[in-house]
Write an enzyme that holds these catalytic residues in place. Structure first.
Site, short mmCIF file in Angstrom:
data_model
loop_
_atom_site.label_atom_id
_atom_site.label_comp_id
_atom_site.label_asym_id
_atom_site.label_seq_id
_atom_site.Cartn_x
_atom_site.Cartn_y
_atom_site.Cartn_z
N GLY A 150 0.38 5.85 0.36
CA GLY A 150 -0.45 6.98 0.51
C GLY A 150 0.38 8.12 1.07
O GLY A 150 1.81 8.05 1.16
N GLU A 209 4.88 4.43 2.80
CA GLU A 209 4.68 2.98 1.81
C GLU A 209 4.58 1.89 2.86
O GLU A 209 5.23 1.71 3.83
CB GLU A 209 5.88 2.57 0.80
N LYS A 254 6.15 -0.74 7.32
CA LYS A 254 5.47 0.76 7.13
C LYS A 254 6.60 1.82 7.17
O LYS A 254 7.38 1.83 8.35
CB LYS A 254 4.23 0.98 7.95
N GLY A 274 0.90 -1.44 -0.13
CA GLY A 274 -0.11 -0.04 0.01
C GLY A 274 0.85 1.13 0.00
O GLY A 274 2.03 1.20 0.19
N ASP A 297 -8.85 8.87 11.21
CA ASP A 297 -8.87 8.59 9.65
C ASP A 297 -9.55 6.94 9.29
O ASP A 297 -9.00 5.96 8.80
CB ASP A 297 -7.52 8.40 9.00
#
Lengths: 509, 305
Positions: A126, A130, A146, A124, A251
């Site tokens: 954003g 990453e 991450k 993923g 979020d």
């Protein structure tokens, strides 16, 4: 440490809690008392205290507060097995972790060299950074790594990352993702200008097979009612825990809900979360489709209810099989919300007219609330629960705790047990996005695969970061507002396309 | 977030003992012996000199904190980071000023009071102006932050005695002079390595115990019988503030009774109280010039290598 022990405690200690003591502010007051105590120095002073220690222990006058609990439960015993005795013990926590076998959930290992992990494919991406799949070399465990993005490398590690680490380290719940390790990669590589690149920091999580968005988009996956109940219950359990710990996630969305093949759902991505405080916060949170009306109208003193709106959106998304409110701009998002939930009135949303964002709102037509009608077909109880979640007034919106009491979870079919849920092939929202991107590629040949634009993420957290360039920020906001107004958008301008781009993409199709 | 100290990384991994601390000073001790063998003798003297250095660095960090106008808790966090870092490193091999500035920068971020990296550097320059200055730019501090995070193993949450003092203040009354004084003592204790060795709540209790002790000693000194309730609270003009609190405890006898009712490992608390006594008896011997001198030598050694 059981979770309810933590949550029961009535007193919460914030790092920034106010104090009644005047010396709270950096006072260095030692000198005066130095003389004073020296005057009473000598061993006889110690002796005078001795009677204190042999006093009666039968009537502890200690107030039963959370700190007091600690004293009672831990310090009551004569010895503390929790103090490592050797110099090595603290260095890598190896010895220590054996001693703490009664804390099975605390498996954090500290900081490992990145060589301990093998980094595999990307899962993923954003604004936050990453995520890669990886394996732990020694144990063979699958992990998700991450990488923390350094937006302002000269400012060091971003405060949002510090916050995320701090929050994750204090959380411990089945339905909240757990941070198991950190790894730093010091690179020797240099960029074009000959400067060494800053090191990368990776957060290490256990690997999860799917995220909810990926599963929902996977055409071969169809959720049963019991399954939806099972996931929603876990989501609410996790959210309830967060809110009891006084954490706003900020979020919440399907793509941030991870699910493994044991049927366990975990809330992930705390990049925007922060402890609850009674002051104004940034409105630039929550991905647009999940953003509650009060945020869209510019409320800066929001509560845990913002997460509950998003939970409602996720719930409806599970029922419907896809996102329900896909606004192309903030205004459009509000329109869609009012269309579904009815327009704001003094009754349905008291004080909405005082919110700073409302003057931009134009109301073409009066809306009638139709949440129940729309979702009745997924069951009466489901529609009723959703009707209580997607409430304009944040004060009347159901809390996670109360939502768990809803009869939806107590009527047939009962929530499935996680173990009974079907296992799927790994599905991540990012894979779907890549697929879409490669489709979009046909139309835009000047675009590269590795420049996949970020998802419709909320904008990066900006409060407290007064050191960031304000001018740049305002410009950026203006630009994104401008973009909001334009219907037909270009696919480029990745740098500033934080949360608009993906919306546009999805609308194209 | 009311979390449990014993389950935290502070409780699990960062309660050290004296032996470990001594070990962490080995490199510096060895170096001091090499260069100063002729002048000073004896292991304890070296240890003392190093403690002095750490005391001096406390002053640097506290001064930096005050210039940045941060809360005491942030200063305490920065100092704890600093001390933890130097359990694994030597003053000789890493510049303590750079580490100090980085610790403050990180602590401010950690405690939700972010400071511009440039203002931390600027204030650090001011603080160290007469001590050889601070020649690092933000890139260097940002880089140091990574090393600091690595050495801290990302164990960033630090518990401080202040929190327990606030809890104890519920018993004693918010305006209790005992708590006020204990608060000052806790501030002073960050000059020593006590925060690495003992759990914060014990430190708080020990500080309170020490204050009670002093009160009693003073009362005895003034020839007032502490066993009678009459006139207790106002001995030496202290304690009167808590009288109006209703729930406050102010008499020495009551204070002692209350204190002995605390369920805590009293052996350990006494150990800490001995440490507090040591701290204040050392106070007069502390010689900042000497500390600066040692520090300068250690920093020079680092520039050479």
């Amino acid at each position: 440490m059981s979770t309810d022990k933590k949550t029961k405690s009535p007193r919460s200690f914030h790092s920034g809690s106010t104090s009644s003591f005047t010396d709270d502010r950096g006072g260095d007051s030692g000198k005066a008392r130095a003389g004073e105590s020296a005057a009473f120095g000598g061993d006889n002073v110690l002796d005078t205290l001795m009677p204190l220690t042999v006093g009666d222990n039968s009537s502890p006058a200690y107030a039963p507060t959370s700190d007091g609990d600690k004293l009672r439960t831990r310090a009551g015993g004569d010895t503390s097995p929790y103090v490592p005795n050797s110099a090595e013990a603290y260095h890598h926590g190896g010895l220590a972790s054996d001693k703490f076998a009664d804390y099975p959930d605390h498996t954090f290992t500290g900081c490992s060299p990145i060589e301990d992990y093998r980094i595999l494919e990307k899962l993923g991406e954003g604004t936050f950074g990453e995520v890669h799949r990886g394996t732990h070399e020694r144990s063979g465990n699958q992990v998700a790594l991450k990488r923390i993005l350094m937006h302002h490398e000269k400012e060091g590690v971003p405060i949002t990352a510090i916050r995320e680490i701090k929050i994750l380290r204090q959380l411990d719940h089945e339905n909240v993702v757990s941070l198991t390790d950190m790894a730093i990669k010091f690179s020797n590589a240099t960029d074009e200008t000959g400067e060494t690149q800053p090191p990368s920091i990776y957060m290490v999580f256990p690997y999860m097979d799917h995220d909810l968005a990926g599963l929902l988009e996977n055409p071969s996956v169809k959720f049963s009612e019991a399954q939806i109940k099972c996931y929603l219950k876990q989501l609410l359990d996790g959210t309830n825990y967060l809110h009891q710990q006084k954490i706003l996630h900020r979020d919440m969305k399907a793509a941030n809900l991870l699910i493994n093949n044991r049927g366990i759902l975990k809330i992930a991505d705390f990049g925007l979360s922060r402890p609850m405080v009674d002051k104004t916060l940034t409105g630039c949170v929550v991905t647009r489709w999940y953003r509650p009306p009060e945020l869209l109208l510019g409320e800066k003193r929001y509560t845990t209810a913002i997460d509950m709106w998003a939970v409602g959106c996720v719930f409806a998304e599970m029922l419907k099989g896809g996102p329900i409110l896909m606004g192309r701009s903030d205004m459009d998002q509000l329109d869609l919300i009012f269309d579904l939930c009815g327009g704001p009135t003094e009754e349905s949303m008291p004080g909405w007219k005082d919110l700073p964002g409302c003057k931009d709102v134009q109301f073409g037509k009066a809306h009638i609330r139709r949440v129940k009608d729309e979702y009745e077909r997924y069951g009466k109880q489901a529609a009723d629960l959703l009707d209580k979640l997607l409430v304009l007034d944040p004060k009347k919106r159901l809390t996670a705790f109360n939502a768990l009491e809803h009869s939806y979870f107590w009527t047939y079919p009962k929530p499935a047990s996680p173990r009974e849920l079907p296992k799927y092939e790994s599905s991540h929202e990012y894979d779907r996005r890549k697929l879409k991107m490669s489709q979009a590629e046909h139309h835009h040949n000047n675009h590269h695969y590795d420049n996949v634009p970020p998802s419709p993420n909320a904008n990066v957290d900006i409060e407290n970061s007064r050191y960031r360039n304000r001018e740049h920020r305002t410009k950026k906001r203006e630009r994104s507002r401008e973009r909001d107004r334009v219907d037909d958008l270009k696919l480029l301008d990745i740098e500033t396309a934080n949360f608009t781009l993906m919306d546009e993409l999805s609308n194209r199709e | 977030m009311a979390a449990n100290f014993w389950a935290s990384t502070h409780g699990q991994y960062w309660m050290l003992d004296e032996a470990a601390l001594r070990k962490s000073r080995e490199t510096d001790l060895k170096y001091l012996k090499e260069i100063e063998l002729a002048k000073i003798r004896g292991e304890d003297v070296y240890c003392f000199v190093l403690n002095l250095t750490s005391w001096f660095l406390y002053l640097v960090i506290a001064a930096l904190g005050r210039r940045l106008n941060v809360r005491q808790v942030i200063i305490a966090t920065a100092i704890t980071y600093f001390k933890r870092f130097y359990t694994k490193n030597s003053y000789k091999n890493t510049d303590p000023y750079l580490v100090a500035a980085t610790c403050m920068y990180l602590a401010c971020k950690m405690e939700e009071f972010p400071q511009h990296i440039k203002s931390v550097i600027l204030e650090m320059k001011n603080v160290t102006a007469d001590q050889g200055g601070f020649g690092y730019d933000n890139q260097k501090v940002a880089e140091m932050e990574f090393y600091l995070l690595e050495e801290l193993e990302f164990n960033l949450i630090v518990y401080h005695p202040y929190r327990t003092l606030k809890t104890l203040a519920i018993d004693l009354g918010q305006k209790s002079d005992v708590i006020q004084r204990a608060w000052h003592i806790v501030n002073d204790l960050f000059r020593t390595d006590i925060c690495l060795v003992y759990p914060p709540y014990m430190i708080a209790i020990a500080a309170v115990g020490f204050v009670i002790m002093i009160k009693e000693a003073r009362a005895n000194h003034n020839g007032i019988d502490t066993r009678t309730r009459k006139g207790n609270g106002s001995v030496g003009g202290v304690g009167s503030g808590s009288r109006n609190e209703g729930r406050g405890i102010s008499g020495i006898k009551e204070l002692k009774q209350w204190f002995s009712g605390l369920q805590v490992d009293m052996e350990k608390v006494l150990e800490i109280i001995r440490n507090i006594k040591n701290l204040y008896s050392q106070w007069r011997e502390v010689n900042e010039i000497k500390a600066q001198d040692v520090l300068r030598k250690l920093r020079e050694a680092q520039n050479k290598s």
